[in-house]
Design an enzyme around this catalytic site. Structure first.
Site, PDB file in Angstrom:
ATOM      1  CB  THR A   1      -0.886   0.020   1.261  1.00  0.00           C
ATOM      2  OG1 THR A   1      -1.654  -1.170   1.299  1.00  0.00           O
ATOM      3  CG2 THR A   1      -1.818   1.226   1.265  1.00  0.00           C
ATOM      4  NE  ARG A  29      -8.331  -8.174   2.261  1.00  0.00           N
ATOM      5  CZ  ARG A  29      -7.439  -7.209   2.436  1.00  0.00           C
ATOM      6  NH1 ARG A  29      -6.919  -6.612   1.384  1.00  0.00           N
ATOM      7  NH2 ARG A  29      -7.071  -6.834   3.637  1.00  0.00           N
ATOM      8  CB  ILE A  30     -12.744  -5.086  -1.225  1.00  0.00           C
ATOM      9  CG1 ILE A  30     -13.034  -5.411  -2.695  1.00  0.00           C
ATOM     10  CG2 ILE A  30     -12.607  -3.596  -1.029  1.00  0.00           C
ATOM     11  CD1 ILE A  30     -14.361  -4.916  -3.187  1.00  0.00           C
ATOM     12  N   GLY A  31      -9.914  -4.578   0.558  1.00  0.00           N
ATOM     13  CA  GLY A  31      -9.296  -4.138   1.811  1.00  0.00           C
ATOM     14  C   GLY A  31      -9.778  -2.758   2.220  1.00  0.00           C
ATOM     15  CG  ASP A  32      -7.125  -0.483   4.642  1.00  0.00           C
ATOM     16  OD1 ASP A  32      -6.535  -1.522   4.297  1.00  0.00           O
ATOM     17  OD2 ASP A  32      -6.570   0.626   4.698  1.00  0.00           O
ATOM     18  CB  THR A  51      -0.526   1.408   5.099  1.00  0.00           C
ATOM     19  OG1 THR A  51      -0.004   0.173   4.596  1.00  0.00           O
ATOM     20  CG2 THR A  51       0.506   2.025   6.036  1.00  0.00           C
ATOM     21  N   GLY A  52      -1.614  -1.145   6.593  1.00  0.00           N
ATOM     22  CA  GLY A  52      -1.447  -2.153   7.651  1.00  0.00           C
ATOM     23  C   GLY A  52      -2.356  -3.329   7.373  1.00  0.00           C
ATOM     24  CE  LYS A  53      -1.190  -8.194  11.015  1.00  0.00           C
ATOM     25  NZ  LYS A  53      -0.903  -8.669  12.381  1.00  0.00           N
ATOM     26  N   GLY A  54      -5.670  -4.583   6.667  1.00  0.00           N
ATOM     27  CA  GLY A  54      -6.901  -3.947   6.200  1.00  0.00           C
ATOM     28  C   GLY A  54      -8.128  -4.281   7.014  1.00  0.00           C
TER      29      GLY A  54
END
Lengths: 131, 160
Positions: A1, A29-32, A51-54
């Site tokens: 990211t 899969r869609i993230g943050d 950024t990080g674990k979505g």
């Protein structure tokens, strides 16, 4: 990211975030990042890119919470960001943020975040770990 | 306090033993993008233009997980996503599930500026991207702007 937040000379704020997602993620899969208020958010007070674990960033609506603490609690950017990052699961969240007044903040509860910032006043920083 | 910007790559458990050949190109890219964004702000560019400019540069850098450097899904495919948002107007655009677009951040901005929506994903987002490329061909001048057909007055098709 990757992401960038900016405030221009006229005091306008903006944020942008882009990502390839999670390595080996499930297709679909869609993230943050594209979820407004989770990985990316800007209003008239601040602009945030996370950024990080979505999944954790979405659960904790990280970007919107920073703006909401400024808007409803009157916190300064740095304090709002610190509160949100401290409240998220350890090792899961990093963010950069900038306020309308030109305050810059780069906060993370991970061991590292690739980051850089600069201000008109001359402050400049590029880093990975928190020394 | 004047202009300011901040940018990031990934955050996570990065070992301090990261070898220089991995660490230095990333730091150099961060410095290059920071200089690019600061120069644009110094030139009076708008914040929205600057964040798009910087993120495009980071997307084009193979060392970060976005754009060219995107990681692969369990199926061995690429699914990129991006978002832009403008503070003063709360305007925003977002895309997800992209596999053929070079700069997802610019498509997100086009969603914000050329559609009534915030979010386009997968096939719809890819089709919109192709449409945007077609639209910018030389025939752009002869292209008729899509006629806005007025929404029926009495239906609720404009609400979620």
């Amino acid at each position: 990211t990757v992401g960038c937040v900016a405030v221009d000379a006229a005091g306008n704020l903006a944020t942008a975030t882009s990502t390839g997602g999670l390595v080996n993620k499930m297709a679909g899969r869609i993230g943050d990042t594209p979820v407004v208020g989770a990985g990316t958010y800007a209003n008239a007070l601040c602009a945030v890119s996370a950024t990080g674990k979505g999944e954790e960033i979405m659960r904790h609506t990280v970007a919107r919470d920073v703006a909401a603490l400024m808007e409803h609690r009157g916190l300064r950017l740095r304090d709002a960001a610190a509160r949100v990052v401290a409240g998220a699961p350890r090792g899961a969240v990093g963010l950069v943020a900038v306020s309308r007044t030109g305050e810059v903040c780069m906060a993370h509860n991970t061991t590292a975040m690739f980051r850089a910032c600069a201000t008109e006043a001359g402050h400049e920083e590029v880093g990975i770990w928190t020394d | 306090m004047g202009w300011a910007l901040a940018l990031h790559g990934g955050a996570g458990d990065v070992p301090r033993t990261l070898p220089p050949e991995t660490r230095e190109p990333r730091l150099a890219a961060l410095r290059r993008c920071l200089d690019l964004g600061a120069a644009a702000l110094r030139d009076g560019r708008a914040a929205l233009d600057v964040v798009e400019l910087v993120v495009r540069e980071l997307e084009d850098c193979p060392h970060f997980n976005a754009g060219r450097g995107s990681v692969l899904t369990a199926d061995g495919t690429v699914e990129m996503e991006a978002c832009v948002m403008e503070g003063a107007t709360l305007r925003c655009g977002a895309v997800a599930g992209l596999s053929t677009v070079a700069n997802a951040v610019s498509l997100a901005r086009l969603v914000m500026e050329k559609t009534p929506h915030i979010y386009l994903a997968f096939d719809g987002a890819e089709a919109f991207a192709r449409e945007q490329i077609d639209y910018t061909q030389p025939m752009k001048g002869s292209q008729q702007a899509p006629q806005d057909t007025p929404a029926p007055a009495d239906d609720n098709s404009q609400t979620g």
